[in-house]
Design an enzyme around this catalytic site. Structure first.
Site, short mmCIF file in Angstrom:
data_model
loop_
_atom_site.label_atom_id
_atom_site.label_comp_id
_atom_site.label_asym_id
_atom_site.label_seq_id
_atom_site.Cartn_x
_atom_site.Cartn_y
_atom_site.Cartn_z
CG HIS A 19 -73.90 -36.35 23.41
ND1 HIS A 19 -75.00 -35.51 23.34
CD2 HIS A 19 -74.22 -37.34 24.27
CE1 HIS A 19 -75.95 -36.01 24.12
NE2 HIS A 19 -75.51 -37.10 24.70
CB CYS A 53 -73.06 -21.55 26.94
SG CYS A 53 -71.62 -21.06 25.97
CB CYS A 100 -69.26 -23.95 24.81
SG CYS A 100 -68.32 -22.66 25.67
#
Length: 74
Positions: free
Chosen positions: A10, A32, A35
């Site tokens: 988010h 992922c 990230c």
């Protein structure tokens, strides 16, 4: 990161979230584990402004895919 682990990261934007409140799922990007850590500032050595830019671009890409697949309407 782990390519077998995909989560919805988010995007935190003032006015759309707060303490204990996440933004809506349409304001998020598939990411992922590595990230997602960068998006949430859990990674050392990742520039915060650059991570926010990449995250915002990921949100747009995720939205474009969901629209093209007919999951959501534009």
């Amino acid at each position: 990161g782990n390519p077998e682990t995909t989560v919805l990261a988010h995007y935190r934007l003032a006015g759309t979230c707060g303490v204990g409140m996440k933004p809506g799922d349409f304001q998020a990007a598939w990411a992922c584990s590595a990230c997602h850590d960068a998006c949430d500032s859990r990674s050392n050595g990742v520039d915060r402004d650059q991570a926010r830019l990449y995250h915002a671009e990921g949100v747009f890409r995720t939205q474009a895919i969901l629209i093209s697949e007919g999951v959501v309407a534009a």
